[in-house]
Design an enzyme around this catalytic site. Structure first.
Site, PDB file in Angstrom:
ATOM      1  N   TYR A   3      44.092  52.295  35.468  1.00 31.31           N
ATOM      2  CA  TYR A   3      45.041  51.345  36.071  1.00 31.31           C
ATOM      3  C   TYR A   3      44.500  49.951  35.881  1.00 31.31           C
ATOM      4  O   TYR A   3      43.321  49.688  36.154  1.00 31.31           O
ATOM      5  CB  TYR A   3      45.245  51.625  37.564  1.00 31.31           C
TER       6      TYR A   3
ATOM      7  N   ASP B  70      37.782  46.342  31.573  1.00 35.29           N
ATOM      8  CA  ASP B  70      38.421  45.926  32.823  1.00 35.29           C
ATOM      9  C   ASP B  70      37.406  46.176  33.943  1.00 35.29           C
ATOM     10  O   ASP B  70      37.293  47.294  34.450  1.00 35.29           O
ATOM     11  CB  ASP B  70      39.714  46.710  33.048  1.00 35.29           C
TER      12      ASP B  70
ATOM     13  N   LYS C 256      38.519  40.913  42.319  1.00 35.22           N
ATOM     14  CA  LYS C 256      37.969  41.446  43.565  1.00 35.22           C
ATOM     15  C   LYS C 256      36.714  40.683  44.027  1.00 35.22           C
ATOM     16  O   LYS C 256      36.809  39.598  44.573  1.00 35.22           O
ATOM     17  CB  LYS C 256      37.734  42.952  43.416  1.00 35.22           C
TER      18      LYS C 256
HETATM   19  P1  KE4 Z   1      45.254  43.086  41.179  1.00 37.58           P
HETATM   20  O1  KE4 Z   1      46.426  42.576  40.368  1.00 37.58           O
HETATM   21  O2  KE4 Z   1      45.710  44.120  42.196  1.00 37.58           O
HETATM   22  O3  KE4 Z   1      44.412  41.971  41.788  1.00 37.58           O
HETATM   23  O4  KE4 Z   1      44.270  43.833  40.192  1.00 37.58           O
HETATM   24  C1  KE4 Z   1      44.775  44.871  39.386  1.00 37.58           C
HETATM   25  C2  KE4 Z   1      43.642  45.785  38.946  1.00 37.58           C
HETATM   26  C3  KE4 Z   1      43.145  45.652  37.670  1.00 37.58           C
HETATM   27  N1  KE4 Z   1      42.146  46.439  37.227  1.00 37.58           N
HETATM   28  C4  KE4 Z   1      41.583  47.377  38.027  1.00 37.58           C
HETATM   29  C5  KE4 Z   1      40.477  48.242  37.494  1.00 37.58           C
HETATM   30  C6  KE4 Z   1      42.049  47.549  39.350  1.00 37.58           C
HETATM   31  O5  KE4 Z   1      41.500  48.501  40.146  1.00 37.58           O
HETATM   32  C7  KE4 Z   1      43.098  46.739  39.830  1.00 37.58           C
HETATM   33  C8  KE4 Z   1      43.670  46.889  41.232  1.00 37.58           C
HETATM   34  N2  KE4 Z   1      43.110  47.921  42.027  1.00 37.58           N
HETATM   35  C9  KE4 Z   1      43.961  48.469  43.063  1.00 37.58           C
HETATM   36  C10 KE4 Z   1      43.264  49.623  43.752  1.00 37.58           C
HETATM   37  N3  KE4 Z   1      42.519  50.471  42.942  1.00 37.58           N
HETATM   38  C11 KE4 Z   1      44.314  47.419  44.053  1.00 37.58           C
HETATM   39  C12 KE4 Z   1      44.966  47.953  45.306  1.00 37.58           C
HETATM   40  C13 KE4 Z   1      46.457  47.725  45.309  1.00 37.58           C
HETATM   41  O6  KE4 Z   1      47.104  47.911  44.239  1.00 37.58           O
HETATM   42  O7  KE4 Z   1      46.978  47.398  46.407  1.00 37.58           O
END
Ligand code: KE4
Length: 430
Positions: free
Chosen positions: A146, A241, A269
């Protein structure tokens, strides 16, 4: 199932009338585990307090962002100081230089870095940059990986291995995923097949170097190096990523831990200190292809926001001054061992995947090495575990396919309390 307090229920009702699903990000709605979410009033160190005054030890930690715990004094002070000088300028500030400097110092694969406001935005931009720099269109991602809600990556594997993907959600036209190839994680043969067939048209591979979004799944021995060699051989770019792993697995993230340097790295993060900030960076020749120095456009009103820069800088400087990774690994290992013993005592089959201070306990009998094996988990059993622990005042991720994170604010006592609770809950759900 854990019943949340009256205030949370009230707010939940209100939220449902105002916000789709009552949440601003789907996973928070407890859809995967049932029940209704607690509404948080505040956080301190390793715990959150809900609006009904109940405390929970937190292993979500804002999905991994809060490696120093909630409301760390140095972070709060940095934001306060920055805030009093203004919240946004849309003009360059020194804070952007300072955070960029730290990122460049820490990551072998980053000579230059561009700040944006979310991991999704950073991934979307890195894909565009890879396509613009290579003049190629195909992108390879892994099943179960993801990378945020980027249209071309919200894709499911096509009919056959190494075939073109199909949209993984409504709203993404088929044409948007026709340039995406989805292959199984930890499967060199599928990748070799894809490159044999399309190698010279592949702009990049994007990979979570340690998967966190199928639950935690480590790269098989040599897999990351395999990706590095394969992309180099075909003139494609390798994108790590590291939104989760960056500053989580060490000051140089997964690329430092495994000794494999990608062409581009995505961060988020932790580097935003809990505020909206993310970044993508890489080799200078690639990054200079970005506007205004090059032909690949990308922009953002709040990119490099001074509050987020201050928060991120406070976190990175704290990590650099006294790297907590050995301690975090020990806490996580103790937690995992406690879970292992509790599950064994209750006769419940689990598989535990841990890399550093990110881990997942899968309720399954077989090793979890990719998305297909992760999906064999008993998600009902996970839901029961989740709610049992919530009732014990311990908040894990409301999904089997996420990671549990510890922070520098988690103590031995808290870990012991969590293990004791797990023993009780495992007995109850056996
Ligand atoms: P954001 O757009 O949510 O800041 O980041 C996306 C993203 C990109 N790459 C990785 C490896 C990620 O894990 C994420 C987002 N992670 C999720 C939970 N695993 C965020 C939680 C959510 O979607 O509310």
């Amino acid at each position: 199932m854990h019943a949340t307090g009256r205030q949370s229920q009230e707010l939940w009702k209100r939220a449902q009338a105002l916000i789709p699903g009552g949440v601003n990000s789907p996973v928070r709605a407890f859809g995967a585990v049932g029940g209704t979410p607690v509404f948080v009033d505040s956080g301190a160190r390793c715990s959150v307090k809900d609006v009904d005054g109940k405390q929970y030890v937190d292993y979500v930690m804002s999905w991994g962002a809060l490696i120093l715990g909630h409301a760390h004094p140095r972070v709060v002070e940095a934001i306060r100081t920055a805030c009093e000088k203004g919240t946004s300028f849309g003009m360059p500030t020194e804070a952007e230089n300072l955070l960029a400097q730290r990122v460049v110092e820490c990551f072998p694969g980053i000579d230059r870095v561009r700040m944006v406001s979310s991991g999704t935005e950073a991934v979307m931009s890195s894909i565009r940059l890879a396509r613009g720099f290579t003049d190629r269109e195909l992108v390879i991602k892994f099943e179960g990986g993801y990378h945020g809600h980027v249209d071309s990556l919200l894709a499911s594997a096509g009919s056959g291995v190494a075939t073109f993907a199909i949209p993984g959600t409504k709203g993404v036209p088929a044409s948007f995923t026709e340039k995406t190839i989805v292959v199984p994680y930890n499967d060199p043969e599928s990748l070799t097949r894809a490159f044999d067939q399309y190698g010279e048209k592949i702009a990049c591979i994007i990979v979570e170097p340690v998967a966190g979004n199928m639950g935690v799944v480590a790269p098989a021995a040599g897999f990351l190096q395999f990706l590095r060699d394969l992309t180099s051989k075909h003139g494609s770019l390798l994108i790590f990523d590291e939104v989760i792993t960056g500053f989580r697995l060490g000051l140089s993230g997964a690329q430092g831990l495994f000794g494999v340097t990608p062409d581009l790295t995505v961060l988020g993060k932790i580097m935003g200190g809990g505020l909206p900030a993310a970044a993508y960076g890489g080799r200078s020749d690639i990054m200079l292809a970005l506007a205004p120095t090059g032909p690949v456009y990308q922009a953002g009103t709040l990119s490099g926001n001074p509050l987020a820069m201050a928060a991120g800088l406070a976190v990175l400087e704290t990590l650099i001054e006294d790297p907590p990774y050995t301690r975090l690994g020990t806490l996580s290992r103790t937690l995992g061992e406690g879970f292992r013993d509790a599950a064994a005592k209750a006769g419940i089959a689990i598989q535990q995947n841990r890399v550093g201070s990110m881990q997942t306990m899968f309720f399954t009998t077989d090793a979890v090495t990719d998305y297909a094996s992760a999906k064999k988990s008993d998600t009902d059993k996970y839901a029961k575990f989740f709610h049992g622990m919530l009732g014990e005042g311990i908040h894990f991720a409301p999904s089997q396919f996420e990671a549990a994170f510890v922070s520098t604010a988690h103590t031995d006592e808290v870990i012991d309390r969590t293990i004791a609770a797990a023993g009780k809950v495992m007995e109850a759900i056996r």
